[in-house]
Design a protein around this motif. Structure first.
Motif, PDB file in Angstrom:
ATOM      1  N   SER A  24       0.782  15.368 -25.665  1.00  0.00           N
ATOM      2  CA  SER A  24      -0.410  14.736 -26.224  1.00  0.00           C
ATOM      3  C   SER A  24      -0.394  13.252 -25.871  1.00  0.00           C
ATOM      4  N   GLY A  25      -1.479  12.580 -26.203  1.00  0.00           N
ATOM      5  CA  GLY A  25      -1.551  11.144 -25.973  1.00  0.00           C
ATOM      6  C   GLY A  25      -2.573  10.525 -26.897  1.00  0.00           C
ATOM      7  N   VAL A  26      -2.561   9.192 -26.944  1.00  0.00           N
ATOM      8  CA  VAL A  26      -3.484   8.460 -27.802  1.00  0.00           C
ATOM      9  C   VAL A  26      -4.601   7.883 -26.934  1.00  0.00           C
ATOM     10  N   VAL A  27      -5.835   8.046 -27.418  1.00  0.00           N
ATOM     11  CA  VAL A  27      -7.019   7.531 -26.737  1.00  0.00           C
ATOM     12  C   VAL A  27      -7.734   6.568 -27.683  1.00  0.00           C
ATOM     13  N   TRP A  28      -8.047   5.355 -27.180  1.00  0.00           N
ATOM     14  CA  TRP A  28      -8.796   4.360 -27.954  1.00  0.00           C
ATOM     15  C   TRP A  28     -10.220   4.312 -27.422  1.00  0.00           C
ATOM     16  N   VAL A  29     -11.217   4.327 -28.298  1.00  0.00           N
ATOM     17  CA  VAL A  29     -12.612   4.206 -27.879  1.00  0.00           C
ATOM     18  C   VAL A  29     -13.324   3.177 -28.754  1.00  0.00           C
ATOM     19  N   ARG A  30     -14.268   2.484 -28.141  1.00  0.00           N
ATOM     20  CA  ARG A  30     -15.165   1.601 -28.888  1.00  0.00           C
ATOM     21  C   ARG A  30     -16.529   2.275 -28.923  1.00  0.00           C
ATOM     22  N   THR A  31     -16.961   2.641 -30.123  1.00  0.00           N
ATOM     23  CA  THR A  31     -18.195   3.403 -30.300  1.00  0.00           C
ATOM     24  C   THR A  31     -19.299   2.503 -30.833  1.00  0.00           C
ATOM     25  N   THR A  32     -20.508   2.680 -30.294  1.00  0.00           N
ATOM     26  CA  THR A  32     -21.681   1.949 -30.758  1.00  0.00           C
ATOM     27  C   THR A  32     -22.777   2.936 -31.121  1.00  0.00           C
ATOM     28  N   GLY A  33     -23.314   2.801 -32.345  1.00  0.00           N
ATOM     29  CA  GLY A  33     -24.467   3.579 -32.764  1.00  0.00           C
ATOM     30  C   GLY A  33     -25.707   2.715 -32.690  1.00  0.00           C
ATOM     31  N   ARG A  34     -26.821   3.289 -32.206  1.00  0.00           N
ATOM     32  CA  ARG A  34     -28.067   2.541 -32.045  1.00  0.00           C
ATOM     33  C   ARG A  34     -29.218   3.291 -32.708  1.00  0.00           C
ATOM     34  N   ASN A  35     -30.263   2.547 -33.047  1.00  0.00           N
ATOM     35  CA  ASN A  35     -31.466   3.191 -33.571  1.00  0.00           C
ATOM     36  C   ASN A  35     -32.468   3.422 -32.440  1.00  0.00           C
ATOM     37  N   GLN A  36     -33.646   3.923 -32.789  1.00  0.00           N
ATOM     38  CA  GLN A  36     -34.648   4.294 -31.796  1.00  0.00           C
ATOM     39  C   GLN A  36     -35.216   3.103 -31.039  1.00  0.00           C
ATOM     40  N   HIS A  37     -34.992   1.905 -31.560  1.00  0.00           N
ATOM     41  CA  HIS A  37     -35.464   0.696 -30.891  1.00  0.00           C
ATOM     42  C   HIS A  37     -34.404   0.116 -29.950  1.00  0.00           C
ATOM     43  N   THR A  66     -33.796   7.079 -35.863  1.00  0.00           N
ATOM     44  CA  THR A  66     -33.113   8.047 -35.005  1.00  0.00           C
ATOM     45  C   THR A  66     -31.861   7.393 -34.429  1.00  0.00           C
ATOM     46  N   VAL A  67     -30.731   8.057 -34.603  1.00  0.00           N
ATOM     47  CA  VAL A  67     -29.433   7.499 -34.229  1.00  0.00           C
ATOM     48  C   VAL A  67     -28.922   8.145 -32.951  1.00  0.00           C
ATOM     49  N   THR A  68     -28.484   7.315 -32.020  1.00  0.00           N
ATOM     50  CA  THR A  68     -27.747   7.770 -30.840  1.00  0.00           C
ATOM     51  C   THR A  68     -26.431   7.004 -30.784  1.00  0.00           C
ATOM     52  N   ALA A  69     -25.508   7.478 -29.950  1.00  0.00           N
ATOM     53  CA  ALA A  69     -24.197   6.824 -29.885  1.00  0.00           C
ATOM     54  C   ALA A  69     -23.597   6.935 -28.488  1.00  0.00           C
ATOM     55  N   THR A  70     -22.863   5.904 -28.115  1.00  0.00           N
ATOM     56  CA  THR A  70     -22.057   5.908 -26.899  1.00  0.00           C
ATOM     57  C   THR A  70     -20.664   5.404 -27.237  1.00  0.00           C
ATOM     58  N   SER A  71     -19.690   5.781 -26.425  1.00  0.00           N
ATOM     59  CA  SER A  71     -18.311   5.305 -26.604  1.00  0.00           C
ATOM     60  C   SER A  71     -17.747   4.870 -25.261  1.00  0.00           C
ATOM     61  N   GLU A  72     -17.032   3.751 -25.277  1.00  0.00           N
ATOM     62  CA  GLU A  72     -16.311   3.290 -24.099  1.00  0.00           C
ATOM     63  C   GLU A  72     -14.822   3.484 -24.331  1.00  0.00           C
ATOM     64  N   VAL A  73     -14.152   4.097 -23.372  1.00  0.00           N
ATOM     65  CA  VAL A  73     -12.703   4.273 -23.454  1.00  0.00           C
ATOM     66  C   VAL A  73     -12.046   2.935 -23.136  1.00  0.00           C
ATOM     67  N   ILE A  74     -11.266   2.410 -24.098  1.00  0.00           N
ATOM     68  CA  ILE A  74     -10.654   1.089 -23.908  1.00  0.00           C
ATOM     69  C   ILE A  74      -9.129   1.152 -23.875  1.00  0.00           C
ATOM     70  N   GLY A  75      -8.544   2.352 -24.049  1.00  0.00           N
ATOM     71  CA  GLY A  75      -7.088   2.469 -23.999  1.00  0.00           C
ATOM     72  C   GLY A  75      -6.636   3.906 -23.933  1.00  0.00           C
ATOM     73  N   ILE A  76      -5.508   4.138 -23.274  1.00  0.00           N
ATOM     74  CA  ILE A  76      -4.883   5.465 -23.222  1.00  0.00           C
ATOM     75  C   ILE A  76      -3.371   5.280 -23.144  1.00  0.00           C
ATOM     76  N   LYS A  77      -2.642   6.182 -23.781  1.00  0.00           N
ATOM     77  CA  LYS A  77      -1.175   6.110 -23.729  1.00  0.00           C
ATOM     78  C   LYS A  77      -0.605   7.487 -24.060  1.00  0.00           C
ATOM     79  N   GLU A  78       0.136   8.063 -23.130  1.00  0.00           N
ATOM     80  CA  GLU A  78       0.739   9.365 -23.371  1.00  0.00           C
ATOM     81  C   GLU A  78       1.881   9.239 -24.373  1.00  0.00           C
ATOM     82  N   ASN A  79       2.031  10.234 -25.233  1.00  0.00           N
ATOM     83  CA  ASN A  79       3.148  10.272 -26.172  1.00  0.00           C
ATOM     84  C   ASN A  79       4.418  10.726 -25.468  1.00  0.00           C
ATOM     85  N   SER A  80       5.549  10.369 -26.051  1.00  0.00           N
ATOM     86  CA  SER A  80       6.836  10.671 -25.427  1.00  0.00           C
ATOM     87  C   SER A  80       7.101  12.167 -25.327  1.00  0.00           C
TER      88      SER A  80
END
Length: 341
Positions: free
Chosen positions: A121-134, A103-117
């Protein structure tokens, strides 16, 4: 009062936010059957329990991109539902195989943001981690997306993360027990081992696949990816449904079997770009360039770093004289795979 969710806009992200993604997903042999029906996937380690057991694993794990698509799909409602484009990947590592029944779950941490000129709109950077049931980490990667703004308010302070240009060979995670010392090349489909490849070598994977609308939408639904651009023909001015970039990725990886049948397991995603949009009716071909070769601590197991390019054009063509991606190039993916020495 509305109970529906229109998704996050650029203003809704702040560096340090941790997002818990819904919905947990239990995967089964059905995922393998559907994946192999959607793509010409035939790497032996992901096709046969008996072959995998001869390589020291308890059974055949699900294809590595099944792990990627499942985790990625979890993130879409919170990260890219209102995205203009998915821009790139970095620092991706497969940390444990995904087995039927997990069974897969996931979380993401926002590690960057920058508005476009343009201020819309803007750019968002995330670090995503997928985990199993353990609670064990299965996959971790960084991606960045261009997201629409809700309004015209002031921009937050820009934070652009520093990302490694590639995952070092020493940091690759080798699945426990993996052993290629008794590897059966005849059953795998090709005789080529790590030492048969040379740095800079370009491999034309020869075959092509014409992309169908129904197949891409079935794949995208399979991963529970809800991005509007893939389903809603009114969401783009041209009335076209954009092919999910992961669908292009899996097609190209499957086509790479012809010439790289022994590149059995993807263990790192160094970088990637969806260079140009892809639409139904286009015929995709693929080629690879060998970027690096390395040994690992596992018996008979080496690692090959590859550039995988999905294109509508000729093998070996990546950029024009202006340095920009050729108009026929759809995907430029840099990854590590495990291969017998």
């Amino acid at each position: 009062m509305t109970k529906t969710n229109a998704g996050r806009f650029f203003e809704d992200y702040a560096v340090g936010d941790v997002i818990t993604h819904a919905v947990p997903r239990t995967v089964s042999g059905g995922e393998r059957a559907l994946y192999h029906a959607l793509y010409p996937a035939r790497h032996a380690l992901h096709s046969s329990d008996v072959f995998a057991q001869s390589c020291g694993l308890p059974a055949s794990p699900l294809d590595d991109l099944v792990s990627f698509h499942t985790v990625f799909g979890k993130t879409v409602p919170d990260v890219s539902l209102n995205a203009v484009a998915n821009l790139g990947y970095a620092e991706g590592r497969w940390l444990a195989p995904l087995w039927p029944g997990d069974t897969v779950t996931a979380t993401s941490e926002v590690i960057g943001i920058k508005e476009n000129s343009n201020g819309t709109s803007g750019v968002v950077w995330v670090r995503t981690t997928g985990r199993n049931q353990h609670g064990a980490d299965v996959l971790r990667y960084v991606r960045w997306v261009m997201v629409r703004k809700r309004g015209s308010g002031p921009a937050p302070r820009a934070v652009v993360p520093e990302l490694a240009p590639f995952v070092a060979a020493a940091d690759l995670v080798i699945p426990a027990g993996l052993d290629f010392s008794r590897y059966d090349f005849a059953l795998a489909g090709e005789p080529h081992r790590l030492r048969d490849y040379a740095l800079g070598e370009v491999i034309d994977h020869v075959d092509g696949v014409t992309i169908e609308e129904a197949e891409h939408m079935l794949a995208t639904r399979l991963w529970q990816n809800t991005a509007k651009v893939h389903f809603d023909a009114t969401h783009r001015a041209d009335g076209k449904r954009l092919i999910y970039g992961g669908h292009v990725m899996s097609l190209a990886r499957a086509l790479s079997f012809n010439g790289l049948a022994n590149a059995q397991m993807i263990v790192a995603l160094n970088g990637g770009a969806h260079a140009n949009p892809c639409f139904a009716g286009e015929t995709l071909r693929a080629w690879s360039e060998v970027l690096d070769l390395a040994e690992t601590s596992a018996p008979g197991v080496g690692a090959i770093r590859l550039r995988l390019v999905a294109t509508k054009g000729a093998a070996g063509v990546l950029r024009g004289a202006d340095g920009k991606y050729d108009a026929d190039v759809l995907l430029d993916l840099d990854y590590w795979a495990l291969m017998p020495i």
